[in-house]
Design a protein around this motif. Sequence first.
Motif, PDB file in Angstrom:
ATOM      1  N   GLY A   1     -90.233 -10.751  17.064  1.00 16.75           N
ATOM      2  CA  GLY A   1     -89.495 -10.244  18.206  1.00 16.75           C
ATOM      3  C   GLY A   1     -89.707  -8.766  18.451  1.00 16.75           C
ATOM      4  N   PHE A   2     -90.767  -8.189  17.884  1.00 19.99           N
ATOM      5  CA  PHE A   2     -91.039  -6.757  18.066  1.00 19.99           C
ATOM      6  C   PHE A   2     -91.348  -6.485  19.538  1.00 19.99           C
ATOM      7  CE2 PHE A   2     -93.790  -2.958  17.793  1.00 19.99           C
ATOM      8  CZ  PHE A   2     -92.917  -2.118  17.131  1.00 19.99           C
ATOM      9  N   GLY A   3     -91.133  -5.266  19.956  1.00 23.78           N
ATOM     10  CA  GLY A   3     -91.286  -4.905  21.355  1.00 23.78           C
ATOM     11  C   GLY A   3     -92.699  -4.651  21.801  1.00 23.78           C
ATOM     12  N   ASN A   4     -93.607  -5.565  21.549  1.00 21.94           N
ATOM     13  CA  ASN A   4     -94.960  -5.487  22.118  1.00 21.94           C
ATOM     14  C   ASN A   4     -95.242  -6.791  22.860  1.00 21.94           C
ATOM     15  OD1 ASN A   4     -95.367  -7.331  20.066  1.00 21.94           O
ATOM     16  ND2 ASN A   4     -96.754  -6.043  18.884  1.00 21.94           N
ATOM     17  N   LYS A   5     -96.393  -6.894  23.483  1.00 21.15           N
ATOM     18  CA  LYS A   5     -96.679  -8.071  24.298  1.00 21.15           C
ATOM     19  C   LYS A   5     -96.803  -9.345  23.465  1.00 21.15           C
ATOM     20  CE  LYS A   5    -101.731  -7.415  24.413  1.00 21.15           C
ATOM     21  NZ  LYS A   5    -102.900  -7.251  25.304  1.00 21.15           N
ATOM     22  N   HIS A   6     -97.076  -9.200  22.189  1.00 18.62           N
ATOM     23  CA  HIS A   6     -97.199 -10.368  21.321  1.00 18.62           C
ATOM     24  C   HIS A   6     -95.875 -10.746  20.664  1.00 18.62           C
ATOM     25  CE1 HIS A   6    -101.647 -10.555  21.437  1.00 18.62           C
ATOM     26  NE2 HIS A   6    -101.561  -9.253  21.573  1.00 18.62           N
ATOM     27  N   ARG A   7     -94.883  -9.888  20.788  1.00 17.79           N
ATOM     28  CA  ARG A   7     -93.567 -10.126  20.186  1.00 17.79           C
ATOM     29  C   ARG A   7     -93.660 -10.302  18.675  1.00 17.79           C
ATOM     30  NH1 ARG A   7     -89.980  -8.215  22.900  1.00 17.79           N
ATOM     31  NH2 ARG A   7     -88.404  -9.670  22.100  1.00 17.79           N
ATOM     32  N   PHE A   8     -94.651  -9.658  18.074  1.00 15.69           N
ATOM     33  CA  PHE A   8     -94.872  -9.801  16.632  1.00 15.69           C
ATOM     34  C   PHE A   8     -95.665  -8.596  16.149  1.00 15.69           C
ATOM     35  CE2 PHE A   8     -97.374 -11.120  12.950  1.00 15.69           C
ATOM     36  CZ  PHE A   8     -96.400 -11.696  12.138  1.00 15.69           C
ATOM     37  N   ALA A   9     -95.270  -8.045  14.990  1.00 13.44           N
ATOM     38  CA  ALA A   9     -95.989  -6.908  14.411  1.00 13.44           C
ATOM     39  C   ALA A   9     -95.743  -6.902  12.899  1.00 13.44           C
ATOM     40  CB  ALA A   9     -95.542  -5.581  15.030  1.00 13.44           C
ATOM     41  N   VAL A  10     -96.548  -6.122  12.214  1.00 14.49           N
ATOM     42  CA  VAL A  10     -96.407  -5.982  10.763  1.00 14.49           C
ATOM     43  C   VAL A  10     -96.195  -4.506  10.438  1.00 14.49           C
ATOM     44  CG1 VAL A  10     -97.735  -8.025  10.141  1.00 14.49           C
ATOM     45  CG2 VAL A  10     -98.925  -5.861  10.511  1.00 14.49           C
ATOM     46  N   GLN A  11     -95.615  -4.270   9.270  1.00 16.21           N
ATOM     47  CA  GLN A  11     -95.347  -2.903   8.807  1.00 16.21           C
ATOM     48  C   GLN A  11     -95.779  -2.786   7.355  1.00 16.21           C
ATOM     49  OE1 GLN A  11     -91.195  -1.866   8.479  1.00 16.21           O
ATOM     50  NE2 GLN A  11     -91.588   0.341   8.622  1.00 16.21           N
ATOM     51  N   ILE A  12     -96.540  -1.760   7.049  1.00 11.53           N
ATOM     52  CA  ILE A  12     -96.945  -1.506   5.673  1.00 11.53           C
ATOM     53  C   ILE A  12     -96.071  -0.403   5.103  1.00 11.53           C
ATOM     54  CG2 ILE A  12     -98.759   0.151   6.310  1.00 11.53           C
ATOM     55  CD1 ILE A  12    -100.395  -0.995   3.946  1.00 11.53           C
ATOM     56  N   LEU A  13     -95.606  -0.606   3.870  1.00 10.40           N
ATOM     57  CA  LEU A  13     -94.686   0.332   3.225  1.00 10.40           C
ATOM     58  C   LEU A  13     -95.182   0.645   1.824  1.00 10.40           C
ATOM     59  CD1 LEU A  13     -91.420  -1.578   4.150  1.00 10.40           C
ATOM     60  CD2 LEU A  13     -92.126   0.581   5.173  1.00 10.40           C
ATOM     61  N   GLU A  14     -95.013   1.906   1.418  1.00 12.05           N
ATOM     62  CA  GLU A  14     -95.298   2.253   0.033  1.00 12.05           C
ATOM     63  C   GLU A  14     -94.184   1.723  -0.872  1.00 12.05           C
ATOM     64  OE1 GLU A  14     -98.074   6.189  -0.071  1.00 12.05           O
ATOM     65  OE2 GLU A  14     -95.912   6.518   0.020  1.00 12.05           O
ATOM     66  N   ALA A  15     -94.575   1.365  -2.086  1.00 14.65           N
ATOM     67  CA  ALA A  15     -93.607   0.804  -3.025  1.00 14.65           C
ATOM     68  C   ALA A  15     -92.575   1.831  -3.478  1.00 14.65           C
ATOM     69  CB  ALA A  15     -94.325   0.219  -4.232  1.00 14.65           C
ATOM     70  N   ASP A  16     -92.735   3.098  -3.106  1.00 11.83           N
ATOM     71  CA  ASP A  16     -91.712   4.102  -3.399  1.00 11.83           C
ATOM     72  C   ASP A  16     -90.376   3.737  -2.763  1.00 11.83           C
ATOM     73  OD1 ASP A  16     -94.453   5.180  -3.226  1.00 11.83           O
ATOM     74  OD2 ASP A  16     -93.558   6.992  -4.033  1.00 11.83           O
TER      75      ASP A  16
ATOM     76  N   GLY B   1    -102.964  -0.892  18.315  1.00 11.61           N
ATOM     77  CA  GLY B   1    -101.835  -0.783  19.220  1.00 11.61           C
ATOM     78  C   GLY B   1    -101.049  -2.070  19.366  1.00 11.61           C
ATOM     79  N   ASN B   2    -101.619  -3.198  18.886  1.00  9.44           N
ATOM     80  CA  ASN B   2    -100.943  -4.483  19.037  1.00  9.44           C
ATOM     81  C   ASN B   2    -100.338  -5.018  17.751  1.00  9.44           C
ATOM     82  OD1 ASN B   2    -101.713  -4.503  21.714  1.00  9.44           O
ATOM     83  ND2 ASN B   2    -103.502  -5.802  21.382  1.00  9.44           N
ATOM     84  N   CYS B   3    -100.988  -4.740  16.621  1.00 11.92           N
ATOM     85  CA  CYS B   3    -100.650  -5.502  15.413  1.00 11.92           C
ATOM     86  C   CYS B   3     -99.592  -4.861  14.524  1.00 11.92           C
ATOM     87  CB  CYS B   3    -101.916  -5.768  14.591  1.00 11.92           C
ATOM     88  SG  CYS B   3    -102.715  -4.287  13.972  1.00 11.92           S
TER      89      CYS B   3
ATOM     90  N   ARG C   1     -97.260 -16.917  24.049  1.00 11.38           N
ATOM     91  CA  ARG C   1     -98.569 -16.258  24.151  1.00 11.38           C
ATOM     92  C   ARG C   1     -99.693 -17.286  24.068  1.00 11.38           C
ATOM     93  NH1 ARG C   1    -100.030 -11.513  26.089  1.00 11.38           N
ATOM     94  NH2 ARG C   1    -101.838 -11.664  24.712  1.00 11.38           N
ATOM     95  N   LEU C   2     -99.510 -18.296  23.256  1.00 13.03           N
ATOM     96  CA  LEU C   2    -100.440 -19.415  23.206  1.00 13.03           C
ATOM     97  C   LEU C   2     -99.879 -20.536  24.076  1.00 13.03           C
ATOM     98  CD1 LEU C   2    -101.534 -19.614  19.456  1.00 13.03           C
ATOM     99  CD2 LEU C   2    -103.030 -19.292  21.429  1.00 13.03           C
ATOM    100  N   ASN C   3    -100.609 -20.911  25.092  1.00  9.23           N
ATOM    101  CA  ASN C   3    -100.149 -21.942  26.026  1.00  9.23           C
ATOM    102  C   ASN C   3    -100.375 -23.317  25.410  1.00  9.23           C
ATOM    103  OD1 ASN C   3     -99.168 -23.155  28.307  1.00  9.23           O
ATOM    104  ND2 ASN C   3    -101.092 -22.987  29.454  1.00  9.23           N
ATOM    105  N   LEU C   4     -99.642 -23.560  24.339  1.00 16.17           N
ATOM    106  CA  LEU C   4     -99.725 -24.809  23.607  1.00 16.17           C
ATOM    107  C   LEU C   4     -98.315 -25.255  23.250  1.00 16.17           C
ATOM    108  CD1 LEU C   4    -102.573 -23.805  21.108  1.00 16.17           C
ATOM    109  CD2 LEU C   4    -102.835 -25.321  23.084  1.00 16.17           C
ATOM    110  N   PRO C   5     -98.051 -26.552  23.220  1.00 16.71           N
ATOM    111  CA  PRO C   5     -96.689 -27.019  22.906  1.00 16.71           C
ATOM    112  C   PRO C   5     -96.319 -26.725  21.456  1.00 16.71           C
ATOM    113  CG  PRO C   5     -98.212 -28.876  23.092  1.00 16.71           C
ATOM    114  CD  PRO C   5     -98.962 -27.665  23.550  1.00 16.71           C
TER     115      PRO C   5
END
Length: 496
Positions: A165-180, A131-133, A409-413
Amino acid sequence: MRLFRRAARAPAPERAEPTLPDDPGRAAQISAARNFQMARNSRLTQSWSRRLSTADANQLVYADHATLTARAREQSINNGYAKRFYRLLKQNVIGPFGIGLMSKAVDAAGEPDRETRKKIEAEYWDWCERGNCDVTRSYSFTTFQNLWVETLARDGEVLVRIVKGFGNKHRFAVQILEADRLDVNLNELLSNGNRIRMGVERDEWEAPVAYWLLRDHPGDVFRGPPEEKYQRIPVEELRHTFDPWRPHQSRGFTWTHASALELHHLGEYRNSEMVAAEQGAKITGVYEQNAEFLEPPADDEADAEIEEVVEAGTNKLLPYGVTWKAFNNNHPSTNFAPFTKAGLRGIAAGLGPGYNKLAQDLEGVNFSALRAGELDERDFYKVTQQFAISELMNFVGRAWLEMALLSGRLNLPPRNFDLYKGIEWAPRGWDWVDPSKDAKSATESIGNRTKTRSEYIRQSGRDPDEVFTEMAREEEHLRSLNLLGAAAPAPNTEEK
């Protein structure tokens, strides 16, 4: 301008034999060329010569791409051995917990920053949850990796897009696509000097610049308007992965290509034998009409049927002129098992895993042979693991860490990104084949300082820092419970 055309293949032109020149040196060179048996043209090599082609990799892949992909997908559904191959890849390349991240963050002095490492790893594993990644929110990242490696092996190529900038709490996501989604028929020369080969835009050095994705899968019945057919994605956002075969290659093809035909024929043979054996088990005999029985039956016997109900201890009286003949069926034949085994050995050679694992056949295998095969097979999986790390994990991991810092999300500079960017990946490891000998060998290597404890821990798929911390915590806990007794006294070795 179209670079490729779908057309009927013309037979390869016959190569005329060169005439020997007057120069004796040149004549000797031509004669020496024919000393390679592999290059000779004879009746024994005619079938080989018909398969030869001087086309570049892209032409060869383009001609057969759709057929190779479709047949590989069909076998992944209906052939048990193909299914086993993909399962072995997922089990051994990805493993039950996926390829893990080990942060190597350091402080300003270059020393390990363990608190920062814990923060980075904790945030990463939270992002890996289902649900996050991924953009569909349907996969955990371990499931995503499994799907990635199976798609890569089956289709020969796979696409992964990172979405910042994806619309989840991490602001990051990946998408897998077929080479078709990469149109194999899109081949053009662009005004800026780049060229598109089968949907991949490359510069003058043949480096990928962008990917021209179809907005809809070509097999989808619901498609958008034709004027929005393509979407150009820069190479920084999309990773197109395939196992390269030849230089200048733009697209991949199924990893099963060398074994698929034999796998198909073996599957057809097994099905035929099973059907024949089933028929032999069901049909015990046949009724045979005597040719001399020419008298037509009476009207009330014209449609009479022979009673087929048989009970134990009974005899049957057949109608006049009808005899019963046993039906002899020799299927499966005695050659079924050895023929199947020989075929599977050739198939395994083309796929990668050993025959014994692919066929799940350990009959007659001794320990030494099993150990040698196991070590060789593990090397195949280790090579594939490193390929997955270089193509998928590094691409996603660096982008994820950058976005985790920028999004807060990471409290680091974020200005200290160079201190945090160190990442190592821990693929799954394996238990020792011969625990007692392997453990003794490891102890001697550590004692001789030819290998380190950390090296052996990494081979098992774990993070050495985590193991050492766990060991220290365990020792402290046992000490607090007074479970660490005093060390046993050394034995007295003095002679009496």
